[in-house]
Design an enzyme around this catalytic site. Structure first.
Site, PDB file in Angstrom:
ATOM      1  N   CYS A 174       0.830  -1.204   0.000  1.00 47.04           N
ATOM      2  CA  CYS A 174       0.000   0.000   0.000  1.00 47.04           C
ATOM      3  C   CYS A 174       0.863   1.253   0.000  1.00 47.04           C
ATOM      4  O   CYS A 174       0.627   2.187  -0.770  1.00 47.04           O
ATOM      5  CB  CYS A 174      -0.935  -0.020   1.208  1.00 47.04           C
ATOM      6  SG  CYS A 174      -2.173   1.298   1.195  1.00 47.04           S
ATOM      7  N   CYS A 175       1.876   1.277   0.855  1.00 45.05           N
ATOM      8  CA  CYS A 175       2.776   2.434   0.900  1.00 45.05           C
ATOM      9  C   CYS A 175       3.538   2.588  -0.418  1.00 45.05           C
ATOM     10  O   CYS A 175       3.803   3.708  -0.865  1.00 45.05           O
ATOM     11  CB  CYS A 175       3.761   2.303   2.051  1.00 45.05           C
ATOM     12  SG  CYS A 175       3.054   2.603   3.676  1.00 45.05           S
TER      13      CYS A 175
ATOM     14  N   CYS B 159      -0.994   7.914   7.578  1.00 40.02           N
ATOM     15  CA  CYS B 159      -2.359   7.697   7.101  1.00 40.02           C
ATOM     16  C   CYS B 159      -3.274   7.333   8.269  1.00 40.02           C
ATOM     17  O   CYS B 159      -2.847   6.729   9.255  1.00 40.02           O
ATOM     18  CB  CYS B 159      -2.380   6.582   6.060  1.00 40.02           C
ATOM     19  SG  CYS B 159      -1.575   7.021   4.501  1.00 40.02           S
TER      20      CYS B 159
ATOM     21  N   CYS C 153      -3.441   3.729   9.709  1.00 43.75           N
ATOM     22  CA  CYS C 153      -2.152   3.187  10.156  1.00 43.75           C
ATOM     23  C   CYS C 153      -1.501   4.027  11.247  1.00 43.75           C
ATOM     24  O   CYS C 153      -0.320   3.847  11.556  1.00 43.75           O
ATOM     25  CB  CYS C 153      -1.198   3.074   8.971  1.00 43.75           C
ATOM     26  SG  CYS C 153      -1.846   2.068   7.616  1.00 43.75           S
TER      27      CYS C 153
ATOM     28  N   CYS D  82       8.040   3.316   5.563  1.00 41.84           N
ATOM     29  CA  CYS D  82       7.149   3.123   4.424  1.00 41.84           C
ATOM     30  C   CYS D  82       7.893   3.050   3.100  1.00 41.84           C
ATOM     31  O   CYS D  82       7.281   2.832   2.059  1.00 41.84           O
ATOM     32  CB  CYS D  82       6.114   4.251   4.366  1.00 41.84           C
ATOM     33  SG  CYS D  82       6.850   5.893   4.235  1.00 41.84           S
TER      34      CYS D  82
END
Length: 244
Positions: free
Chosen positions: A118-119, A207, A210, A235
């Site tokens: 995702c990162c 985010c 997270c 990340c």
């Protein structure tokens, strides 16, 4: 006069700047490079923006919008833009990549298989696109943010993670030797804008899914990706932090 990267002696520059104040490091970086920008997201970065403002140095600023930020973070970004009268280049992830990941794995896959994918899509790829257009960039990294991964952050380095081919990207970390207390002393002393989430116990803010507030005496990075091992709390924006 702008520096030619090919002729820049980074080890010598690091030796020159390692004991200098953040203001001196920042001023030197902005004098060396015209095509340079500050990466902005949090308290450390807005301190650098404030320092540049007080040095009367025009500086480019960019920020990553992952699409999953807290509402307070969006408000903070706009407040900084207005406070300093600057343009902030907002970077977005590739919509097709986001759609494919979400349609295949759902909105919260990172809780199951880690945050790297995702990162990588929401942060690293947009950053890579931006850095490919720059000769140098400035970050708010500090050595004490995460001793496991940032304990050796130098004040200046060749960014091996984002350099490409024979093109060397230079990375400045003016706050490398500062502590969190130094950052907040500066913010309070100069009434620098900050993210209102800090007033609610959030220290390191990323985010929304997270990031969570930390308890007293918890390290600031414990509020990031709390379901993962402490040595993995990065990340990918700052892959390897070793002196050049």
């Amino acid at each position: 006069m702008a520096q030619t990267i090919a002729t820049l002696d980074i080890p010598s520059l690091a030796a020159e700047l390692t004991s200098q104040s953040p203001q001196k490091i920042l001023e030197r970086s902005l004098n060396l490079f015209d095509n340079i920008a500050i990466s902005f997201s949090g308290a450390e970065d807005v301190v650098l923006i404030d320092m540049a403002h007080r040095l009367n140095k025009a500086v480019k600023v960019f920020s990553l919008d992952t699409g999953r930020l807290h509402p307070e973070t969006y408000q903070f970004i706009d407040r900084v833009r207005k406070h300093y009268g600057i343009a902030i280049d907002i970077l977005f992830p590739d919509a097709t990549q986001v759609e494919e990941m979400v349609s295949t794995k759902g909105l919260f896959s990172f809780y199951e298989d880690g945050h790297n994918e995702c990162c990588g899509i929401r942060k690293v790829a947009p950053l890579r696109r931006k850095l490919s257009t720059l000769d140098a960039w400035i970050t708010g990294q500090r050595q004490d943010q995460n001793p496991a991964t940032r304990g050796k952050v130098p004040v200046v380095q060749a960014d091996t993670a984002f350099s490409a081919g024979d093109r060397t990207l230079v990375k400045f970390n003016p706050l490398s030797n500062w502590t969190s207390a130094d950052v907040w002393m500066y913010i309070r002393s100069y009434e620098v804008p900050y993210n209102s989430l800090h007033d609610r116990g959030f220290v390191s803010i990323g985010c929304e899914p997270c990031t969570r507030a930390t308890l007293p005496n918890q390290h600031e990075r414990e509020g990031r990706w709390w379901w993962e091992d402490a040595t993995k709390k990065e990340c990918g924006l700052h892959a390897i932090n070793q002196p050049s």
